[in-house]
Design an enzyme around this catalytic site. Structure first.
Site, PDB file in Angstrom:
ATOM      1  N   LYS A 100     -37.822 -16.237  33.149  1.00  0.00           N
ATOM      2  CA  LYS A 100     -38.090 -17.670  33.328  1.00  0.00           C
ATOM      3  C   LYS A 100     -37.786 -18.350  32.000  1.00  0.00           C
ATOM      4  O   LYS A 100     -38.309 -17.944  30.958  1.00  0.00           O
ATOM      5  CB  LYS A 100     -39.550 -17.905  33.739  1.00  0.00           C
ATOM      6  CG  LYS A 100     -39.860 -17.383  35.148  1.00  0.00           C
ATOM      7  CD  LYS A 100     -41.168 -17.912  35.718  1.00  0.00           C
ATOM      8  CE  LYS A 100     -41.387 -17.374  37.132  1.00  0.00           C
ATOM      9  NZ  LYS A 100     -42.627 -17.846  37.744  1.00  0.00           N
TER      10      LYS A 100
ATOM     11  N   GLU B 117     -42.697 -24.935  35.286  1.00  0.00           N
ATOM     12  CA  GLU B 117     -43.211 -23.635  34.870  1.00  0.00           C
ATOM     13  C   GLU B 117     -43.029 -23.475  33.361  1.00  0.00           C
ATOM     14  O   GLU B 117     -42.080 -23.991  32.775  1.00  0.00           O
ATOM     15  CB  GLU B 117     -42.441 -22.537  35.604  1.00  0.00           C
ATOM     16  CG  GLU B 117     -42.438 -22.748  37.095  1.00  0.00           C
ATOM     17  CD  GLU B 117     -43.054 -21.593  37.867  1.00  0.00           C
ATOM     18  OE1 GLU B 117     -43.123 -20.500  37.315  1.00  0.00           O
ATOM     19  OE2 GLU B 117     -43.473 -21.829  39.015  1.00  0.00           O
TER      20      GLU B 117
ATOM     21  N   TYR C  52     -39.334  -5.686  36.180  1.00  0.00           N
ATOM     22  CA  TYR C  52     -39.118  -5.820  37.615  1.00  0.00           C
ATOM     23  C   TYR C  52     -39.981  -4.858  38.419  1.00  0.00           C
ATOM     24  O   TYR C  52     -40.193  -3.711  38.028  1.00  0.00           O
ATOM     25  CB  TYR C  52     -37.632  -5.561  37.926  1.00  0.00           C
ATOM     26  CG  TYR C  52     -37.072  -6.612  38.842  1.00  0.00           C
ATOM     27  CD1 TYR C  52     -36.981  -7.931  38.429  1.00  0.00           C
ATOM     28  CD2 TYR C  52     -36.647  -6.270  40.123  1.00  0.00           C
ATOM     29  CE1 TYR C  52     -36.477  -8.899  39.282  1.00  0.00           C
ATOM     30  CE2 TYR C  52     -36.148  -7.237  40.976  1.00  0.00           C
ATOM     31  CZ  TYR C  52     -36.069  -8.545  40.550  1.00  0.00           C
ATOM     32  OH  TYR C  52     -35.572  -9.493  41.391  1.00  0.00           O
ATOM     33  N   LEU C  53     -40.482  -5.349  39.533  1.00  0.00           N
ATOM     34  CA  LEU C  53     -41.234  -4.497  40.454  1.00  0.00           C
ATOM     35  C   LEU C  53     -40.276  -3.505  41.115  1.00  0.00           C
ATOM     36  O   LEU C  53     -39.067  -3.765  41.169  1.00  0.00           O
ATOM     37  CB  LEU C  53     -41.870  -5.371  41.544  1.00  0.00           C
ATOM     38  CG  LEU C  53     -43.059  -6.220  41.120  1.00  0.00           C
ATOM     39  CD1 LEU C  53     -43.241  -7.383  42.082  1.00  0.00           C
ATOM     40  CD2 LEU C  53     -44.315  -5.358  41.071  1.00  0.00           C
TER      41      LEU C  53
ATOM     42  N   ASP D  63     -52.029 -22.754  40.911  1.00  0.00           N
ATOM     43  CA  ASP D  63     -50.859 -22.550  41.770  1.00  0.00           C
ATOM     44  C   ASP D  63     -50.893 -21.201  42.484  1.00  0.00           C
ATOM     45  O   ASP D  63     -49.873 -20.554  42.665  1.00  0.00           O
ATOM     46  CB  ASP D  63     -49.601 -22.655  40.892  1.00  0.00           C
ATOM     47  CG  ASP D  63     -48.323 -22.729  41.697  1.00  0.00           C
ATOM     48  OD1 ASP D  63     -48.357 -23.301  42.796  1.00  0.00           O
ATOM     49  OD2 ASP D  63     -47.297 -22.204  41.242  1.00  0.00           O
TER      50      ASP D  63
ATOM     51  N   GLU E  32     -49.337 -10.912  46.769  1.00  0.00           N
ATOM     52  CA  GLU E  32     -48.652  -9.790  47.411  1.00  0.00           C
ATOM     53  C   GLU E  32     -49.398  -8.497  47.137  1.00  0.00           C
ATOM     54  O   GLU E  32     -50.089  -8.378  46.124  1.00  0.00           O
ATOM     55  CB  GLU E  32     -47.217  -9.683  46.872  1.00  0.00           C
ATOM     56  CG  GLU E  32     -46.377 -10.917  47.179  1.00  0.00           C
ATOM     57  CD  GLU E  32     -44.946 -10.850  46.626  1.00  0.00           C
ATOM     58  OE1 GLU E  32     -44.419  -9.740  46.425  1.00  0.00           O
ATOM     59  OE2 GLU E  32     -44.374 -11.923  46.384  1.00  0.00           O
TER      60      GLU E  32
HETATM   61  N1  LIG Z   1     -41.568  -8.979  38.144  1.00  0.00           N
HETATM   62  C1  LIG Z   1     -41.015  -9.151  39.328  1.00  0.00           C
HETATM   63  N2  LIG Z   1     -40.187  -8.242  39.852  1.00  0.00           N
HETATM   64  C2  LIG Z   1     -39.629  -8.413  41.061  1.00  0.00           C
HETATM   65  N3  LIG Z   1     -39.830  -9.470  41.845  1.00  0.00           N
HETATM   66  C3  LIG Z   1     -40.650 -10.412  41.380  1.00  0.00           C
HETATM   67  C4  LIG Z   1     -41.287 -10.308  40.098  1.00  0.00           C
HETATM   68  N4  LIG Z   1     -42.033 -11.406  39.919  1.00  0.00           N
HETATM   69  C5  LIG Z   1     -41.878 -12.141  41.012  1.00  0.00           C
HETATM   70  N5  LIG Z   1     -41.056 -11.563  41.898  1.00  0.00           N
HETATM   71  C6  LIG Z   1     -40.677 -12.058  43.223  1.00  0.00           C
HETATM   72  O1  LIG Z   1     -40.080 -13.313  43.097  1.00  0.00           O
HETATM   73  C7  LIG Z   1     -40.797 -14.272  43.847  1.00  0.00           C
HETATM   74  C8  LIG Z   1     -40.800 -15.570  43.095  1.00  0.00           C
HETATM   75  O2  LIG Z   1     -41.401 -15.373  41.835  1.00  0.00           O
HETATM   76  P1  LIG Z   1     -42.428 -16.428  41.289  1.00  0.00           P
HETATM   77  O3  LIG Z   1     -43.482 -16.605  42.327  1.00  0.00           O
HETATM   78  O4  LIG Z   1     -42.842 -16.022  39.930  1.00  0.00           O
HETATM   79  O5  LIG Z   1     -41.466 -17.692  41.204  1.00  0.00           O
HETATM   80  P2  LIG Z   1     -41.752 -19.208  41.531  1.00  0.00           P
HETATM   81  O6  LIG Z   1     -40.508 -19.961  41.345  1.00  0.00           O
HETATM   82  O7  LIG Z   1     -42.917 -19.635  40.749  1.00  0.00           O
HETATM   83  O8  LIG Z   1     -42.102 -19.124  43.052  1.00  0.00           O
HETATM   84  P3  LIG Z   1     -42.946 -20.187  43.869  1.00  0.00           P
HETATM   85  O9  LIG Z   1     -42.224 -21.453  43.772  1.00  0.00           O
HETATM   86  O10 LIG Z   1     -42.948 -19.588  45.229  1.00  0.00           O
HETATM   87  O11 LIG Z   1     -44.295 -20.243  43.218  1.00  0.00           O
HETATM   88  C9  LIG Z   1     -42.199 -13.669  44.006  1.00  0.00           C
HETATM   89  O12 LIG Z   1     -42.850 -14.086  45.149  1.00  0.00           O
HETATM   90  C10 LIG Z   1     -41.907 -12.200  44.060  1.00  0.00           C
HETATM   91  O13 LIG Z   1     -41.661 -11.797  45.377  1.00  0.00           O
HETATM   92 MN   LIG Z   2     -44.729 -20.493  41.007  1.00  0.00          MN
END
Ligand SMILES: Nc1ncnc2c1ncn2[C@@H]1O[C@H](COP(=O)(O)OP(=O)(O)OP(=O)(O)O)[C@@H](O)[C@H]1O
Ligand SMILES: [Mn+2]
Length: 555
Positions: free
Chosen positions: A233, A254, A339-340, A406, A411
């Site tokens: 990010k 963010e 990464y997961l 937020d 999950e």
């Molecule tokens: N470290 C990670 N490794 C793999 N996938 C991830 C990881 N972190 C987040 N994700 C996946 O990416 C998706 C989006 O990440 P995140 O929620 O941080 O982004 P976001 O832009 O804030 O999303 P939202 O707008 O839905 O809040 C998560 O729901 C998850 O499924």
């Molecule tokens: Mn978010």
């Protein structure tokens, strides 16, 4: 010259002199007012003077509307200011300004309260009677719940045991880390893989950059030379930029440093339910753009009028030229989350958070209007039995401490079933308001009146011993982007620990009041089971694999 003429000339000269002096004074006064207005609107009432803008020295999104060049507001105007900063923007020391809406120091009402009553309670077995797994939350009335088993551990299972993916040749630290994820936690206490994963994420060469689908804001999937991946990010603001007062939590941008700080906070609180996150300084041109292969992402890179390198990617809300991410001139900070495991290897379920906010600018969620909401939740799976309800309490404490509003979904790893931990993901909107403590984030704890014993013990230790902020400072000191948090956020963490303890104390007292007939003031009250409609039940059930913008509609 006659005396009368001399008097007249003298009078005229003094009139001219007085006029000149008056004009000079008027000019000085105007200058002073102008400076005062530019400075901080020193005499304006709270929140009025700045009209949503922050101090002129802080890069600010609103400035975009007024900028004659229409450059993206959050880019760093590095030139012509020699020497260039080491990083796009190092946090500035905190200097409180009087009457400043954004920076008004808040009192810490519990600074001198040691909460000895709570400490004492923990030493009396009858107040923490529960031991081991809770089988039916509808009958549990204790505030402090100890769900560890008799030998002090919760039953645990590791991914490796399921997947038989023990050790293979050439495994990276991250893939070994994956095999050690357990039913109870992402990684064990004092795990030695975490520091090396953090180090690798901040230093290994980047070989591929793609956009992460879903979600509301731009995120990049980074692949390293050793095959590991991270979710990046990018930085948008300096660390002292706060959530704008007229922004909802869901329209807030963010913050990369919030992702980093949240990982450290989760670890310090002993949850260990978040993936490791490191900061890193990247070169947009050579490390990001040069590694992009997808043309739809590549075509969003551009050079701003101020000759800074920018990109905006493609996503559902803030991905256009006016919301671009810009470097200085092409150096950029980012958070890199390990990464997961891929969903093919280890599937995850997405759940709607029961205390989710409405994400609608006029509607309220049920929990905001129904004080008995917890009685609904404790009746339905997966909250009716096992650890999940206490995990939601932990999550509420975690989010309250960092001001994260937020938490719409969470999950879990499907493999471990329902009695497994919620993964702590997505903390980009935390640490937005250092001078405001948002108690509604604690609604789950306030409405259910439960807390896990080990969490309460931790909070008491932070309050009376080495401060949470100290632990945070130490833990984050090794990050390449240190200092990670603006000082007032660290102060807020310590202050908020006291607020949580006070709410637990109030829960104990409420219990006592509803049991006035009993001798003992801390015997918990009886709770009434409550019926739930099928629509409500459906709403709370798992939502499968839908992610990001598909699952979150902002209205
Ligand atoms: N470290 C990670 N490794 C793999 N996938 C991830 C990881 N972190 C987040 N994700 C996946 O990416 C998706 C989006 O990440 P995140 O929620 O941080 O982004 P976001 O832009 O804030 O999303 P939202 O707008 O839905 O809040 C998560 O729901 C998850 O499924
Ligand atoms: Mn978010």
């Amino acid at each position: 010259m006659k005396l009368r003429d001399r008097v007249v000339i003298g009078f005229c000269l003094s009139l001219v002199l007085v006029t000149v002096l008056f004009v000079v004074d008027l000019q000085n006064e105007n200058d002073r007012r102008l400076r005062a207005a530019v400075d901080v609107d020193a005499d304006a009432p709270l929140g009025v003077g700045l009209h949503g803008r922050s101090r002129p020295d802080v890069p600010n999104v609103w400035d975009a509307a007024e900028s004659p060049t229409l450059t993206p507001a959050f880019e760093y105007r590095s030139r012509p200011q020699p020497p260039p900063p080491r990083r796009p923007s190092a946090p500035q020391p905190y200097v409180p300004a009087s009457n400043d809406y954004y920076r008004t120091p808040v009192a810490d009402p519990y600074a001198d309260d040691r909460f000895d009553d709570l400490t004492e309670l923990l030493s009396v077995p009858q107040f923490v009677p529960h031991h081991g797994k809770v089988v039916d939350w509808t009958v549990v009335t204790d505030v402090i719940v100890d769900d560890t088993s008799v030998d002090g551990t919760i039953s645990n299972e590791y991914i490796a045991e399921y997947l038989e993916s023990g050790s293979r040749p050439n495994m990276t630290e991250l893939t070994i880390f994956h095999t050690r994820i357990s039913k109870r936690e992402m990684y064990p206490e004092n795990d030695t893989y975490v520091p090396s994963i953090l180090k690798k994420m901040s230093s290994l060469p980047i070989v591929s950059v793609a956009q992460k689908e879903g979600g509301t804001q731009i995120k990049l999937v980074i692949e390293y030379l050793n095959g590991d991946k991270a979710l990046m990010k990018p930085m948008r603001f300096s660390r002292d930029q706060q959530t704008l007062p007229n922004h909802f939590y869901f329209t807030d941008y963010e913050r990369h440093n919030a992702e980093i700080a949240a990982f450290h906070l989760d670890r310090i609180l002993g949850f260990r339910r978040a993936m490791p996150v490191s900061g890193r300084l990247v070169n947009i041109t050579s490390e990001l753009m040069a590694q992009v292969t997808a043309s739809d992402l590549l075509k969003t890179f551009f050079v701003s009028p101020d000759k800074n390198m920018c990109f905006h990617g493609q996503c559902s809300y803030y991905c256009d030229t006016s919301h671009a991410v810009c470097g200085n001139p092409d150096t950029l900070e980012g958070s890199f989350a390990a990464y997961l495991p891929s969903q093919e290897v280890l599937e995850r379920k997405t759940w709607r958070h029961p205390w989710r906010r409405s994400y609608h600018k006029r509607k309220k969620a049920r929990w905001e209007i129904d004080p008995n909401y917890c009685e609904v939740i404790r009746n339905v799976p997966p909250y009716r039995t096992g650890r999940r309800l206490l995990d939601i309490m932990d999550l509420s404490v975690f989010d309250f401490l960092m001001g994260n509003m937020d938490r719409h979904h969470y999950e879990t790893f499907t493999l471990f079933g329902n009695d497994s931990f919620p993964i702590h993901l997505d903390h980009g909107r935390a640490f937005g308001k250092a001078f405001h403590d948002e108690l509604s984030i604690l609604a789950p704890v306030i409405q259910c009146c439960h807390i896990r014993r080990i969490t309460l013990e931790k909070l008491l230790r932070f309050h009376n011993g080495k401060k949470l902020s100290e632990h945070m400072r130490e833990s984050m000191a090794d990050d390449p982007l240190s200092p990670i948090l603006w000082e007032p956020h660290l102060v807020a963490l310590d202050r908020r620990v006291g607020f949580v303890l006070q709410k637990i104390r109030e829960c104990m007292l409420v219990n006592a009041e509803s049991n006035e007939e009993t001798e003992n003031e801390y015997i918990p009250r009886k709770k009434q089971p409550m019926n739930i409609s099928s629509t409500e039940l459906n709403d709370l059930q798992l939502e499968g694999k839908t992610t990001g913008s598909k699952r979150l509609k902002i209205e």
